[in-house]
Design an enzyme around this catalytic site. Structure first.
Site, short mmCIF file in Angstrom:
data_model
loop_
_atom_site.label_atom_id
_atom_site.label_comp_id
_atom_site.label_asym_id
_atom_site.label_seq_id
_atom_site.Cartn_x
_atom_site.Cartn_y
_atom_site.Cartn_z
N CYS A 2 0.65 -1.01 0.16
CA CYS A 2 0.00 -0.02 0.08
C CYS A 2 0.80 1.24 0.11
CB CYS A 2 -1.01 -0.08 1.13
SG CYS A 2 -1.94 -1.50 1.42
N ARG A 27 0.93 1.78 -5.81
CA ARG A 27 1.28 0.67 -4.98
C ARG A 27 0.12 0.06 -4.35
NH1 ARG A 27 6.45 1.14 -2.60
NH2 ARG A 27 5.86 -0.21 -0.64
N TRP A 69 -4.14 -1.60 -1.07
CA TRP A 69 -4.13 -3.13 -1.68
C TRP A 69 -4.89 -3.88 -0.80
CZ3 TRP A 69 -1.96 -7.88 -1.46
CH2 TRP A 69 -2.26 -8.88 -2.88
N ASN A 95 0.64 -1.02 6.27
CA ASN A 95 0.97 -1.71 5.41
C ASN A 95 1.55 -2.98 6.01
OD1 ASN A 95 1.68 -2.88 3.00
ND2 ASN A 95 3.38 -1.42 2.47
N GLY A 96 0.89 -4.13 5.49
CA GLY A 96 1.42 -5.36 6.00
C GLY A 96 0.54 -6.53 6.26
N GLU A 463 8.24 -13.61 -19.99
CA GLU A 463 8.01 -12.16 -19.69
C GLU A 463 7.18 -11.59 -20.76
OE1 GLU A 463 8.61 -8.10 -18.45
OE2 GLU A 463 8.45 -10.16 -17.69
N LYS A 467 3.56 -9.96 -19.72
CA LYS A 467 3.02 -8.62 -19.91
C LYS A 467 1.76 -8.63 -20.51
CE LYS A 467 6.28 -6.13 -18.20
NZ LYS A 467 6.12 -7.23 -17.21
N GLU A 470 -0.85 -9.24 -17.61
CA GLU A 470 -0.85 -8.32 -16.69
C GLU A 470 -1.80 -7.04 -17.07
OE1 GLU A 470 3.21 -8.10 -14.02
OE2 GLU A 470 3.36 -7.71 -16.15
N HIS A 486 5.31 -31.98 -26.00
CA HIS A 486 5.36 -32.80 -24.78
C HIS A 486 3.72 -32.24 -24.05
CE1 HIS A 486 9.02 -34.41 -25.10
NE2 HIS A 486 9.51 -33.41 -25.44
N LYS A 580 2.48 -2.23 -7.28
CA LYS A 580 3.94 -2.15 -7.99
C LYS A 580 5.09 -3.00 -7.27
CE LYS A 580 7.29 -0.47 -10.64
NZ LYS A 580 7.22 -1.10 -11.91
#
Length: 585
Positions: A2, A27, A69, A95-96, A463, A467, A470, A486, A580
């Protein structure tokens, strides 16, 4: 994860805090709130993103704010921070995760406290209220914090006493030193408009902020600590997106300059790290998310260029297979923020075994930066888009230089990086961008997308898929091209789009074989390559730049993901459910 921002001084705190929260929204953006103190707290809370919000809170020289968040409790006004005690004289943001909050809450309910939210955070503010029956506000905060289990950062404010107390264990907090004013925030970038003189709090440290200079306290001993402030080098202008519609696009276009900066200014750091790798007995790279794919790319680079084995590991899994670490080992931790909790936990474990730590981070003074024995700054500047772009390619640039330094060919590696920077700048101002836009438009309604590569292009395929997931919310998967037969090829049907990374290296023929297998089953093949082939239905042409090719592949994928998000009407800077800096386990 957060965003926290607090202020004490003579200016209107609500306006300063709101602006700080806007710079911290990456955040967390489920909800936000501000509390400012007079005799009691006036509070404003909202669900959703801040956007262009203004505040009507009254004049006050002290207050705190928070962008959330969500962890405990749904996304509601009641669960938004700040949380207030029963007397409305204490406000708190957090935060936590307070792991023992249920036990603490039960005791507080028995003592008559009224809870208005579902959060674990509210426990702390009532705990402080209860403790203040016998202790001062500052002492109450410090004693209560030591009753919490888990990794937490809290900032508490007393309206009448005009004091802010911030204390942390795990999640980051940074104190800003102004002229007759002080600041507290969860990210130093949000302070650049006000000050570049900061102190990053260590675990089990507290900051007491008044209109005088802040005091830093060791919460276990109670001693006041003498901490020399860090002078930030970032520019305030970097926190604005300028003429770009989104930070993600701005940061994509920042990348040529970042690569040039790395090539021109990293020699000393690269030399020091290469010497440490040479003398280590076992080198490991630890990272999460996009950074873990950079680490995987580094494994290929070190093997092929420097003929040296380096072990990459996901941060959240490293602790389960770290028994082999010794004082002769070397751990390289990769993180944009330097606050990634799973990487920090891995580093703590390694340090406990006497292992040497190197940090590849973007934030001067961050937790990993302070924990490491040696640092390599990524020099990417402020990255505000939630999804990694320039910080990822910066890691690739550093790893390219490092692998060539290990092989005694640093000058060659530097030339490759400078040439890549030049080619990337050309690419970003070429018709290729419009071509990628057209592909994004034509594929905006697909449900599934595949990305394949081999060798060094394999981690780039991972990656690229990340992207797309996301920011566009399209299901995308990256695979090693040789693994298709496979099991994965069972998912291919007529029209299934597949992005194929086919650089002009030793993997080219084998990648084409995998692509042909998909094409034979109806796949629509889009080649990202310097060469033409009948395998591809469409080609995005990029130049052949040896090890720099992986950076160009990455940027094509970034553009593709960005324009997919825009086509679908999503905000690429603030993807749903993400933040983030991942500071909770």
């Amino acid at each position: 994860m957060c965003g926290i921002f607090g202020y004490i001084g003579k200016k209107k705190s609500a306006t300063i805090i709101l602006d700080g929260l806007k710079r911290l929204e990456y955040r967390g953006y489920d909800s936000w709130g501000i509390a400012v103190g007079q005799e009691k707290f006036a509070v404003e809370k909202h669900v959703g993103k801040i956007g262009e919000a203004v505040t009507t809170l009254p004049q006050s020289g002290i207050g705190i704010g928070h962008t959330r968040w969500a962890t405990h409790g749904g996304v509601t006004k009641e669960n938004a921070h700040p949380q207030i005690d029963c007397t409305r004289t204490v406000a708190l943001v957090h935060n936590g995760i307070i792991e023992n909050y249920e036990v603490l809450k039960k005791k507080l309910l028995q003592k008559g406290h009224t809870f208005l939210s579902e959060t674990d955070t509210e426990v702390m503010v009532h705990l402080i209220e209860e403790k203040m029956k016998s202790d001062s506000f500052v002492d109450a905060v410090l004693k209560c914090f030591q009753e919490l289990e888990g990794l937490n950062a809290i900032v508490a404010v007393h309206a009448k006493e005009k004091v802010i107390v911030a204390v942390k264990n795990g999640s980051p907090l940074v104190v800003g030193f102004g002229d007759g004013e002080s600041f507290i925030a969860s990210d130093a970038a949000s302070l650049l408009q006000h000050t570049k003189k900061v102190v990053f709090l260590e675990d089990h440290e507290a900051a007491v902020l008044t209109e005088n200079e802040p005091k830093i306290i060791d919460i276990k001993s109670g001693h006041v600590l003498k901490r020399k402030p860090t002078q930030l080098t970032w520019k305030f202008e970097e926190t604005n997106r300028g003429s770009y519609p989104h930070f993600m696009l701005k940061e994509i276009y920042d990348q040529p300059g970042v690569l040039t900066e790395i090539a021109q200014k990293s020699h000393k750091d690269i030399k020091k790290v290469s010497d440490l790798i040479r003398t280590s007995y076992g080198t490991f790279m630890v990272a999460c998310g996009s950074a873990s794919y950079a680490a995987l790319s580094g494994q290929y680079l070190f093997s092929r260029v420097a003929h040296r084995h380096v072990n990459p590991s996901i941060g959240s899994e490293f602790v389960y297979h770290a028994d082999f670490l010794t004082p002769r080992s070397l751990v390289i931790a990769l993180s944009q923020s330097g606050e990634t909790i799973d990487v920090i936990e891995s580093v703590k474990l390694a340090k406990g075994k006497g292992t040497t730590i190197i940090a590849l981070v973007n934030v001067l003074g961050s937790t990993l930066y302070r924990m490491a024995d040696t640092n390599v700054l990524l020099r990417a500047g402020v990255e505000k888009g939630v999804c990694a772009t320039k910080s990822f390619t910066a890691k690739l640039g550093v790893l390219i230089l490092l692998s060539y330094m290990l092989d005694g060919r640093y000058t060659e590696g530097r030339k490759i990086l400078l040439k890549t920077s030049e080619a990337l700048d050309t690419l970003l101002h070429s018709p290729l961008v419009d071509q990628v836009k057209r592909f994004a438009h034509s594929l905006r309604e697909v449900k599934h997308l595949f990305v394949i590569g081999r060798g060094q292009s394999y981690p780039i395929s991972l990656e690229a898929a990340l992207k797309v997931k996301e920011v566009s919310y399209i299901h995308a998967e990256g695979f090693a091209a040789g693994e298709l037969k496979h099991g994965v090829i069972a998912l291919i049907e007529k029209g299934t789009p597949c992005l194929v990374f086919a650089p002009n290296d030793e993997t080219y023929g084998a990648v084409l074989s995998g692509a042909m297998e998909m094409k034979a089953r109806g796949g629509h093949m889009i080649g990202v390559t310097p060469q033409k082939s009948e395998v591809f239905d469409e080609i995005i042409h990029i130049p052949d730049l040896v090890d720099g090719s992986s950076i160009l592949q990455t940027v094509v994928a970034q553009l593709f993901a960005y324009y997919l998000a825009v086509e679908k009407g999503y905000d690429p800077d603030k993807p749903r459910n993400l933040a983030k800096s991942v500071t909770v386990k």
